[in-house]
Design a protein around this motif. Structure first.
Motif, short mmCIF file in Angstrom:
data_model
loop_
_atom_site.label_atom_id
_atom_site.label_comp_id
_atom_site.label_asym_id
_atom_site.label_seq_id
_atom_site.Cartn_x
_atom_site.Cartn_y
_atom_site.Cartn_z
N LYS A 491 0.93 -0.90 0.08
CA LYS A 491 -0.03 -0.31 0.02
C LYS A 491 1.05 0.88 0.13
N ILE A 492 1.77 1.21 0.67
CA ILE A 492 2.65 2.75 0.65
C ILE A 492 4.19 1.88 0.26
N PHE A 493 5.01 2.34 -0.39
CA PHE A 493 7.04 2.49 -0.23
C PHE A 493 7.13 3.82 0.29
N ALA A 494 8.89 3.70 0.68
CA ALA A 494 9.13 4.14 1.17
C ALA A 494 10.79 5.13 0.31
N THR A 495 11.12 6.42 -0.06
CA THR A 495 12.42 6.65 -0.71
C THR A 495 13.42 7.35 0.57
N GLY A 496 14.71 7.25 -0.32
CA GLY A 496 15.08 7.34 0.94
C GLY A 496 16.84 8.49 -0.28
N SER A 497 17.03 9.10 0.83
CA SER A 497 17.73 10.25 -0.29
C SER A 497 18.63 10.90 0.31
N GLN A 498 19.91 11.87 -0.31
CA GLN A 498 20.72 12.59 -0.08
C GLN A 498 20.18 13.98 0.06
N ASP A 499 18.80 13.98 0.42
CA ASP A 499 18.53 15.54 0.66
C ASP A 499 18.35 15.54 2.40
N LYS A 500 18.60 14.28 2.72
CA LYS A 500 18.43 13.85 4.24
C LYS A 500 16.81 13.49 4.75
N THR A 501 16.68 13.19 3.84
CA THR A 501 15.16 13.00 4.03
C THR A 501 14.72 11.59 3.56
N ALA A 502 14.22 10.66 4.32
CA ALA A 502 13.09 9.87 3.56
C ALA A 502 11.53 10.25 3.38
N LYS A 503 10.77 9.49 2.97
CA LYS A 503 10.03 9.55 2.78
C LYS A 503 8.49 8.52 1.96
N ILE A 504 7.54 8.79 2.82
CA ILE A 504 6.42 7.78 2.24
C ILE A 504 5.53 8.25 1.17
N TRP A 505 5.17 7.31 0.71
CA TRP A 505 4.54 7.63 -0.53
C TRP A 505 3.21 6.64 -0.65
N SER A 506 1.75 6.93 -1.16
CA SER A 506 0.92 5.73 -1.86
C SER A 506 0.79 4.80 -2.71
N THR A 507 1.42 4.05 -3.06
CA THR A 507 1.42 3.14 -4.61
C THR A 507 0.20 3.38 -5.32
N THR A 508 -0.63 3.59 -5.24
CA THR A 508 -1.75 4.25 -5.65
C THR A 508 -1.40 4.51 -6.50
N ASP A 509 -1.80 5.99 -5.98
CA ASP A 509 -1.31 7.75 -6.66
C ASP A 509 -0.06 8.13 -6.93
N GLY A 510 0.89 7.50 -5.84
CA GLY A 510 1.88 8.27 -5.89
C GLY A 510 2.24 9.59 -4.95
N SER A 511 1.00 9.63 -4.80
CA SER A 511 0.63 11.09 -3.06
C SER A 511 1.86 10.74 -2.15
N LEU A 512 1.68 11.72 -1.40
CA LEU A 512 2.32 12.42 -0.23
C LEU A 512 1.90 11.79 1.20
N VAL A 513 2.78 10.48 1.50
CA VAL A 513 2.52 10.46 3.23
C VAL A 513 2.61 10.90 4.43
N GLY A 514 4.14 11.22 4.59
CA GLY A 514 4.33 11.24 5.44
C GLY A 514 6.60 11.88 5.47
N THR A 515 6.34 12.30 6.08
CA THR A 515 8.08 12.61 5.51
C THR A 515 9.10 12.29 7.36
N LEU A 516 10.36 11.92 6.55
CA LEU A 516 11.00 11.59 8.46
C LEU A 516 12.27 12.16 7.56
N LYS A 517 12.11 13.25 9.20
CA LYS A 517 13.70 13.51 8.64
C LYS A 517 14.18 13.93 10.64
N GLY A 518 15.42 14.07 10.75
CA GLY A 518 16.15 13.18 11.92
C GLY A 518 17.35 13.51 11.40
N HIS A 519 17.93 12.65 10.01
CA HIS A 519 19.25 12.31 9.62
C HIS A 519 19.95 13.48 9.50
N ARG A 520 21.37 13.43 9.63
CA ARG A 520 21.99 15.00 9.29
C ARG A 520 22.97 14.66 8.09
#
Length: 809
Positions: A491-520
């Motif tokens: 139902k959801i998928f996660a992405t990790g990036s060099q911009d220091k964030t991980a984001k949670i997305w809906s697989t149905t339409d690709g809408s943003l579900v949540g953003t994980l901030k904390g890494h430096r």
């Protein structure tokens, strides 16, 4: 069961880094097919059947420039940049003899058929012939004006031996070893000659090189008979064996031909030539998007294989009687390992992305390797479907390819392609519940979803790869996307990036579900737990973080790596994790107490890749050191061993109690020493000394005396340690003195010198009361130790010979 330890099992390291190669049928009397290749300063002998390196001939401080193997497989001669030749015994890999050969490095070498003579061609333009068994030079040939590039012998009748040589001066010379003269100078090439070969009867000589022609010469007259254009610069040429020639005649329906030649070079293709007609009779099918050149060609006569040694350090086997189809391959050098994953339904193979355009499929049982050609640039990431039937690969060529496992051939075939990204694909992930979709992330910072549910149906009707279309595309991050993970429920998928964030997305339409901030720093890896609503991320800030998927908050932070954490995976039903990083370490974590249970050091550089088998019996790591290490879960074995030891100890404790009850002092003392129970042992000796069942016995019982006298080195050291400790207390000193008296009277002095406890023991003895001195004096009068034990304590462990002389005086 929580894991406590991983044991490094097999590892796959480079065995060929370029240079000379050879294929032989036996090594040191061992039958089979073997490839010999150089790795910097060493030579490796690889068994083709098993895929394992059976022997490594360790070199000196200089790299190997050339080598040749005796036709009988007993010895090998190698040359290094230090200008030394070495004769190596292939039965054990030892160097029999070394000697200086030329004034410049040896770059060409060949043995004659009798395994007696070896010719060495040098950059100093000279050729020497050596009797390797007797260790002296038999011939010195001068005449070329360039670096010697190729050598070959012909053993004729009546001990008539010819040697053909080629050089950078574009000339071929034929030397007669009997007259020690050059009998022919063959001058028709306009570039470096890379290969020469005599016909079976010695009437003709074939030569070819970088001027894109094959020349056929008559040996007796030195005349050029035929020139065959090949339209490519060749690095290796030669003649197939008589068995292969006859087989090709039948297979291809050729009229009887005298010679069939092979060639390989800049185009990366093996070709076979009918020398009589000058026609190319077979051409190996070019590999898709391949960019390698052929640096050498080897023959495997028994199986009718011809082996191409490529510039990217692979050995590709083609069968001459099956239209030069690729039947086998060996990977000599993996370069930097960037990703790995288990493939096949039974996870018996490992897919490897190694900083090249190809994907290697390594069989974990036999070490055989298949190579998948398809990408036109470096493969960066891999993922496999849950059932193991599909493999996806992302590359710097801006495409992702999907490969399907064919159960009949047990090989992967290209099934589909995903074209649409504008930059390199850095991450991808399959759906988890079924083979429904593939998600890709690129350096163009976009995410694409590709429907793959129609792939299996397409494969049944067509062998052509299907061009997939993306369901949606959106920009996900501000910098490169390094990792993608799909949740177990799809139902959801996660992405990790060099911009220091991980984001949670809906697989149905690709809408943003949540953003994980904390890494430096940038996030390198993301993965969902299979049992909890938890996501784990690893980062360049050296930390691992666990995030709740209910409120997207960080619930734990684990620290321990010394550098960037590049990959992390859940194991043990989400209760543990395994991670790897730029510090070259693999770590095992317990999530409950944030503890790093164990650290494993199996690499010498960054560990980019990590994969866990479905049953978690194996963990595979791969790094920038070109090494793949397989870690085996040995937790169950360790616990079984611990349980076995505990049970044995309990049984021995019970036996000890039974011996004491029966007053079986002999066996009780033996068991007390084995269980390492010094106080129980002291009590037993005291009881014996008090009871004195045998008044003349040292310990009070003859059988116990014999036990003490018959102690081995390890047991003796243990008892001496006990004696030293007992002697420090006045209540136990008498027993200590008694046992020491028994030991010194019945133990040879040379055995005492082997025990490292003897000096400290005597040191402690001399500290105590006058009564102890008397005991020591009486005890030592019967051995020669007294002459220097009291006067020169520090010399005790060193000079037994001097003491014997002193005592005799």
């Amino acid at each position: 069961m929580l894991k406590t330890n991983l044991k490094a099992g097999r590892s796959f390291s480079p065995f060929f880094t370029g240079g000379k190669t050879a294929l032989v049928q036996n090594i040191g009397g061992k039958e089979g097919d073997f490839v010999i290749a150089s790795v910097d300063k060493d030579l490796n002998v690889l068994n083709i059947a098993s895929g394992n390196v059976d022997m490594t001939v360790s070199g000196t401080a200089d790299e190997v420039t050339c080598f040749a193997v005796k036709p009988d497989g007993k010895h090998l001669v190698s040359a290094t940049r230090s200008l030394l030749l070495s004769l190596v015994d292939l039965s054990d890999g030892t160097v029999v003899r070394s000697w200086k050969a030329h004034e410049a490095p040896v770059l060409a070498m060949a043995f004659d058929k009798s395994s007696t003579l070896v010719a060495t061609g040098s950059a100093d333009s000279t050729i020497r012939v050596w009797d390797v068994d007797r260790g002296y030079a038999t011939h010195l040939f001068k005449g070329h004006s360039g670096v010697i590039s190729a050598l070959t012998f012909f053993n004729g009748k009546s001990n008539n031996i010819l040697l053909a040589s080629a050089s950078d001066d574009c000339k071929v010379r034929i030397w007669d070893l009997k007259t020690k003269k050059c009998v022919s100078v063959l001058d028709n090439h306009v570039s470096v000659v890379r290969g020469v070969a005599f016909s079976v009867d010695g009437r003709y000589l074939l030569s070819g090189g970088r001027d894109k022609i094959l020349n056929v010469w008559e040996v007796s007259s030195g005349e050029l008979i035929k020139t065959i254009p090949t339209y490519e610069a060749m690095e290796s040429i030669g003649l197939v064996s008589e068995i292969s020639r006859i087989g090709l005649e039948k297979k291809l329906g050729l009229d009887e031909c005298s010679m069939i030649a092979y060639s390989g070079g800049e185009k990366g293709v093996i070709r076979l030539w009918n020398i009589d007609t000058g026609d190319c009779i077979a051409t190996q099918k070019s590999e898709t998007n391949s960019s390698y050149e052929i640096t050498d060609v080897l023959l495997r006569p028994k199986s009718q294989d011809i082996v191409a040694v490529t510039s990217d350090h692979n050995f590709l086997f083609y069968n001459m009687l099956e239209d030069l189809t690729r039947t086998h391959q060996i990977v000599g050098y993996n370069e930097e390992i960037v990703d790995v994953c288990f493939v096949n339904p039974n996870e018996s193979s490992l897919a490897v992305a190694s900083n090249s355009e190809q994907i290697k499929i390594m069989d974990l049982e036999s070490s055989n390797c298949d190579i998948l050609y398809g990408h036109s640039n470096i493969v960066v990431c891999l993922d496999r479907s849950k059932d193991g039937m599909f493999l996806a690969s992302g590359s710097k060529d801006h495409t992702a390819l999907i490969w399907h496992h064919d159960s009949e051939s047990n090989r992967f075939q290209l099934a589909g392609s995903c074209v649409g990204h504008n930059e390199a694909i850095g991450a991808l992930a399959f759906s988890q519940k079924s083979n429904a979709f593939l998600i890709t992330g690129s350096q163009d910072r976009t995410i694409k979803m590709w429907e793959i549910s129609s792939l299996e149906k397409h494969l049944k009707s067509s062998k052509e790869p299907l061009k997939l279309k993306s369901s949606y595309t959106f920009q996900a991050h501000e910098k490169d996307i390094n990792s993608i993970a799909v949740a177990p429920n799809d139902k959801i998928f996660a992405t990790g990036s060099q911009d220091k964030t991980a984001k949670i997305w809906s697989t149905t339409d690709g809408s943003l579900v949540g953003t994980l901030k904390g890494h430096r720093r940038g996030i390198w890896s993301v993965q969902f737990s299979t049992v909890d609503q938890v996501l784990v991320t690893s980062s360049g800030d050296k930390t691992i973080k666990l995030w709740s998927m209910t409120d997207y908050t960080c619930v734990k932070t684990l620290e321990g790596h010394l550098n960037s954490v590049l990959k992390v995976s859940f194991i043990s039903l989400g209760m543990q994790m395994v991670s790897c990083g730029s510090d070259g370490l693999v770590k095992l974590w317990n999530i409950k107490n944030n503890e790093c249970i164990e650290t494993f050091d199996g690499h010498e550089d960054k560990v980019w890749a990590l994969a866990v088998k479905r049953d978690e019996s194996l963990v595979v790591s791969g790094g920038a050191d070109s090494k793949i290490t397989i870690w085996e879960d040995c937790t169950a074995a360790e616990r079984e061993e611990q349980d076995r030891e505990t049970n044995e100890k309990v049984e021995k404790e019970q036996d000890l109690m039974n011996f004491l009850k029966k007053k079986d002092y002999k066996n009780a003392i033996i068991l007390a020493m084995e269980l390492d129970k010094p106080m129980r042992l002291l009590t037993l000796f005291k009881q014996l000394d008090k009871a004195r069942l045998h008044p003349a016995s040292a310990t009070g019982l003859y059988s116990v005396d014999e036990v003490v006298k018959g102690l081995d080195k390890e047991q003796l050291e243990k008892l001496l340690k006990y004696i030293r400790d007992w002697n420090t207390h006045s209540k136990h000193a008498s027993i200590a003195q008694l046992l020491l008296h028994l030991i010194l009277n019945n133990t040879p002095s040379e055995d005492l010198f082997k025990t490292h406890r003897i000096k400290e023991l005597l040191d402690s003895l001399l500290v105590y009361s006058e009564r102890h001195y008397v005991h020591v004096d009486e005890m030592l009068k019967k051995s020669y130790l007294i002459s220097y034990t009291l006067d020169r304590m520090d010399d005790l462990i060193g000079g037994a010979g001097d003491v014997e002389m002193e005592v005799s005086q």
